[in-house]
Design a protein around this motif. Structure first.
Motif, mmCIF file in Angstrom:
data_model
loop_
_atom_site.group_PDB
_atom_site.id
_atom_site.type_symbol
_atom_site.label_atom_id
_atom_site.label_comp_id
_atom_site.label_asym_id
_atom_site.label_seq_id
_atom_site.Cartn_x
_atom_site.Cartn_y
_atom_site.Cartn_z
ATOM 1 N N HIS A 1 0.272 -5.333 -20.038
ATOM 2 C CA HIS A 1 1.670 -5.109 -19.679
ATOM 3 C C HIS A 1 2.605 -5.878 -20.595
ATOM 4 O O HIS A 1 3.762 -5.524 -20.761
ATOM 5 N N ALA A 2 2.110 -6.983 -21.140
ATOM 6 C CA ALA A 2 2.951 -7.895 -21.912
ATOM 7 C C ALA A 2 2.342 -8.130 -23.286
ATOM 8 O O ALA A 2 1.155 -7.899 -23.493
ATOM 9 N N ARG B 1 -1.216 -15.333 -22.932
ATOM 10 C CA ARG B 1 -1.153 -14.544 -21.710
ATOM 11 C C ARG B 1 -0.215 -15.236 -20.723
ATOM 12 O O ARG B 1 -0.244 -16.459 -20.573
ATOM 13 N N HIS B 2 0.637 -14.454 -20.083
ATOM 14 C CA HIS B 2 1.643 -15.037 -19.203
ATOM 15 C C HIS B 2 2.097 -13.996 -18.189
ATOM 16 O O HIS B 2 1.835 -12.807 -18.341
ATOM 17 N N ALA B 3 2.787 -14.470 -17.159
ATOM 18 C CA ALA B 3 3.191 -13.586 -16.075
ATOM 19 C C ALA B 3 4.529 -12.920 -16.337
ATOM 20 O O ALA B 3 4.766 -11.802 -15.935
ATOM 21 N N ALA B 4 5.407 -13.622 -17.017
ATOM 22 C CA ALA B 4 6.788 -13.155 -17.111
ATOM 23 C C ALA B 4 6.903 -11.934 -18.001
ATOM 24 O O ALA B 4 6.134 -11.739 -18.926
ATOM 25 N N ALA C 1 -7.152 -16.865 -17.868
ATOM 26 C CA ALA C 1 -6.260 -15.723 -17.667
ATOM 27 C C ALA C 1 -5.661 -15.742 -16.267
ATOM 28 O O ALA C 1 -4.464 -15.512 -16.090
ATOM 29 N N LEU C 2 -6.488 -16.011 -15.248
ATOM 30 C CA LEU C 2 -5.989 -16.005 -13.871
ATOM 31 C C LEU C 2 -4.990 -17.136 -13.644
ATOM 32 O O LEU C 2 -4.059 -17.001 -12.852
ATOM 33 N N ALA D 1 -1.663 -15.985 -16.083
ATOM 34 C CA ALA D 1 -0.935 -14.773 -15.728
ATOM 35 C C ALA D 1 -0.703 -14.646 -14.220
ATOM 36 O O ALA D 1 0.264 -14.030 -13.796
ATOM 37 N N ASP D 2 -1.604 -15.202 -13.404
ATOM 38 C CA ASP D 2 -1.510 -15.017 -11.958
ATOM 39 C C ASP D 2 -1.177 -16.300 -11.212
ATOM 40 O O ASP D 2 -0.925 -16.258 -10.011
ATOM 41 N N GLY D 3 -1.238 -17.438 -11.912
ATOM 42 C CA GLY D 3 -0.901 -18.705 -11.276
ATOM 43 C C GLY D 3 -1.897 -19.144 -10.220
ATOM 44 O O GLY D 3 -1.548 -19.902 -9.320
ATOM 45 N N GLU E 1 12.212 -12.637 -19.013
ATOM 46 C CA GLU E 1 12.160 -13.720 -18.042
ATOM 47 C C GLU E 1 11.710 -15.012 -18.729
ATOM 48 O O GLU E 1 11.033 -14.984 -19.738
ATOM 49 N N GLN E 2 12.116 -16.097 -18.154
ATOM 50 C CA GLN E 2 11.731 -17.410 -18.678
ATOM 51 C C GLN E 2 10.548 -17.926 -17.883
ATOM 52 O O GLN E 2 10.442 -17.698 -16.694
ATOM 53 N N LEU E 3 9.656 -18.633 -18.564
ATOM 54 C CA LEU E 3 8.559 -19.265 -17.846
ATOM 55 C C LEU E 3 9.085 -20.474 -17.082
ATOM 56 O O LEU E 3 10.021 -21.139 -17.512
ATOM 57 N N GLU F 1 4.471 -23.151 -15.662
ATOM 58 C CA GLU F 1 3.816 -22.173 -16.528
ATOM 59 C C GLU F 1 3.849 -22.615 -17.984
ATOM 60 O O GLU F 1 2.889 -22.415 -18.727
#
Lengths: 481, 93
Positions: free
Chosen positions: A44-45, A52-55, A159-160, A163-165, A59-61, A65
């Motif tokens: 997705h990103a 690898r990240h969620a935002a 990764a978890l 990206a998923d915290g 968006e800002q980390l 994060e």
């Protein structure tokens, strides 16, 4: 079907597969050298596994994060340059599932949409040049119980968390081989897990020979060493024990991992009898290095090295015309190497001048980072030969150890099949035992299968680079609207 | 969509909450789950292994479609997730 290509005459079209450090760097360099660029990434990103990240992009980390990231500013600059360049088209959630060679160049078949969804949008590209920056995935040697839930690769834990915290467990042990285990342990601690220890299979001698030999040769790679020093400091802060010459040789539990057996290893990675101890855990993360993702490179006919990476020259050209490769598909050398290689690949694929000042700088940076790669292999590489037959780690396998996770084929069944059919040819044993015929297409087990059989591995050719649904295949192959 | 937003999926009919942007695997692990698939032959429990879409150990049924990698698919509010067990075909002698 109609190839998805706009193609302004006279302007090269470069497709970059993968938007990690190497792919982003390649895309920027290719665009700056005047090409029209398409960047494809399955995720997705952008950022690849390393960033690898969620935002989303806008968006800002959060501070928490950001603590899990390294070189985040570099990523932000690179990502913004790629997104804002008018000649770059970025397609995320784009799975390249097949690549073909044609007389007029490569052709890439892509499905765009949510991962594994039905009815994804098929696209076909026929570019002038392809830059493969497909990266690598963790390689984990099998051990009894490694199929239990709670046993993951080190990369999964990373990764978890990023990206998923989430932490894969609350009492976690990290084991395997390579400097990558350190950032994984630090990440796990940062997301709240108690890391019981990091157990590195290589012994102190191999580590010293690999990392401390002729230190002046590491000049110019200070970034990598500073990063490793940062992890060392993190370990002190979180008081995570780091043990060398040890491995997880078994995982135990009913329906999930509840404990592991740790053993000391000899230099061939054979367990030393009498040194075993059992530690209670609710998760264990094990990786022994990386396997490059070669499917597209093999499909496009590029030469592969004996170490099974894509063979490239100093300008990142493969043996196949129209195809360049960069990053971990060409060797495991870290983020600095990926950035330099990506730049060179993108610049050259776009037809940029080879003797330009920035190209010479990139060649020098690439050479320096490759010294780190040689040391990593020397310090942490999986021993090929043990005292008996085969590498020492084979001695921690029992007959009922699952080797092929998909088809649930055990080491005992593999050996029996080889004996009954009088064949150690991996292809033959694969067909009779079903090892490697499951949905992962042998990506998790094929190296282990060839080691158990004691036969040299055949290079796996996978005409379908990523599993696709038959309905999508039919739609992609059908007449285009 | 902000990452403070919550999503709720159902897993075998039971609501499970997570944060927007998390993968289905992330939501499940965040809820304390480690296993959500049963293998075809040994009926053994499986969960996440590689975490990046290579091993297919974590596959689940999502909104009626089987074999979706939980580590790759982002959870959407209302997703109907079913723990997957596909029995091997029966052998007729």
């Amino acid at each position: 079907m109609t190839p998805h290509s706009i193609g302004r005459p006279g302007r090269r079209h470069v497709v970059v597969v993968g938007a990690g450090p190497a792919g982003l760097s390649a895309a920027r360099a290719a665009a700056e050298a005047g090409a029209r660029v398409t960047v494809l990434d399955a995720s997705h990103a952008t950022g690849g596994q390393y960033w690898r990240h969620a935002a989303g992009p806008h968006e800002q980390l959060t501070d928490e994060e950001l603590r899990l990231q390294h070189g985040w500013d570099t990523y932000c600059v690179l990502d913004a340059a790629v997104r804002s360049h008018p000649a770059v088209e970025l397609v995320t959630r784009a799975q390249v599932w097949a690549a073909e060679r044609h007389d007029d160049g490569p052709r890439l078949h892509v499905l765009v949409g949510e991962p594994d969804d039905a009815g994804r949008v098929p696209l076909t590209f026929s570019p002038d040049a392809v830059v493969l920056a497909t990266g690598a995935h963790d390689r984990t040697l099998p051990f009894p119980g490694w199929e239990l839930p709670g046993v993951t690769t080190a990369g999964a834990a990373q990764a978890l968390a990023k990206a998923d915290g989430v932490a894969v467990g609350s009492r976690v042990l990290v084991a395997g081989a390579g400097p990558f285990l350190l950032p994984v342990a630090a990440t796990l601690a940062a997301v709240g897990a108690t890391v019981l220890g990091v157990h590195e299979a290589s012994r102190a001698g191999a580590l010293a020979r690999g990392w401390l030999d002729r230190p002046w040769r590491l000049a110019g790679t200070s970034g990598k060493l500073l990063e490793l020093a940062g992890y060392a400091a993190g370990h002190v802060r979180h008081r995570i024990p780091y043990r060398v010459g040890e491995a997880v040789v078994a995982a135990h539990g009913h329906g999930r991992v509840e404990a592991v057996t740790i053993s000391r290893l000899d230099p061939t990675w054979a367990p030393i009898a009498g040194t075993e101890r059992v530690v209670e855990v609710d998760a264990v993360c094990v990786s022994h290095g990386f396997t490059p993702r070669l499917e597209l490179a093999v499909a496009l006919g590029t030469a592969i090295t004996t170490e099974r990476f894509v063979d490239v020259d100093v300008r990142q050209r493969t043996s196949s015309p129209h195809v360049w490769a960069a990053g971990e598909t060409t060797g495991i050398a870290g983020v600095d190497a990926a950035l330099a290689e990506g730049w060179l690949a993108g610049h050259d694929a776009a037809g940029g001048a080879p003797d330009e000042r920035r190209a010479r700088t990139a060649v020098r940076r690439r050479a320096a980072t490759h010294e780190v790669a040689r040391r990593m292999a020397a310090a942490h590489g999986i021993p090929v030969q043990g005292a008996g037959s085969g590498p020492g780690w084979l001695r921690w396998l029992t007959d009922d150890t699952v080797v092929c996770r998909c088809e649930e084929v055990t080491a005992g069944r593999l050996r029996d099949t080889a004996a009954v059919t009088c064949s150690t040819d991996p292809v033959s044993v694969k067909l009779t035992s079903r090892a490697g015929l499951g949905i992962c297409q042998g990506r998790m087990c094929s190296a282990a299968v060839t080691a158990i059989l004691g036969a040299p591995g055949a290079l796996e050719s996978r005409p379908v680079a990523a599993p696709v649904r038959l309905g999508d295949l039919a739609r992609a192959a059908g007449p285009s609207a | 969509m902000s990452r403070d937003d919550r999503v709720t999926i159902t897993v075998d009919g039971v609501p499970v909450g997570g944060r927007a942007g998390q993968s289905i695997a992330g939501v499940l692990i965040g809820a304390g789950e480690q296993a959500w698939r049963t293998t075809s032959f040994a009926s053994a429990a499986r969960g996440v292994f590689c975490g990046i879409g290579v091993c297919f150990d974590c596959v689940v049924e999502v909104n009626g479609l089987a074999d979706v990698r939980a580590c790759l698919r982002r959870a959407r509010d209302g997703d109907v997730v079913v723990r997957q067990h596909i029995a091997p075909p029966e052998v007729i002698p």
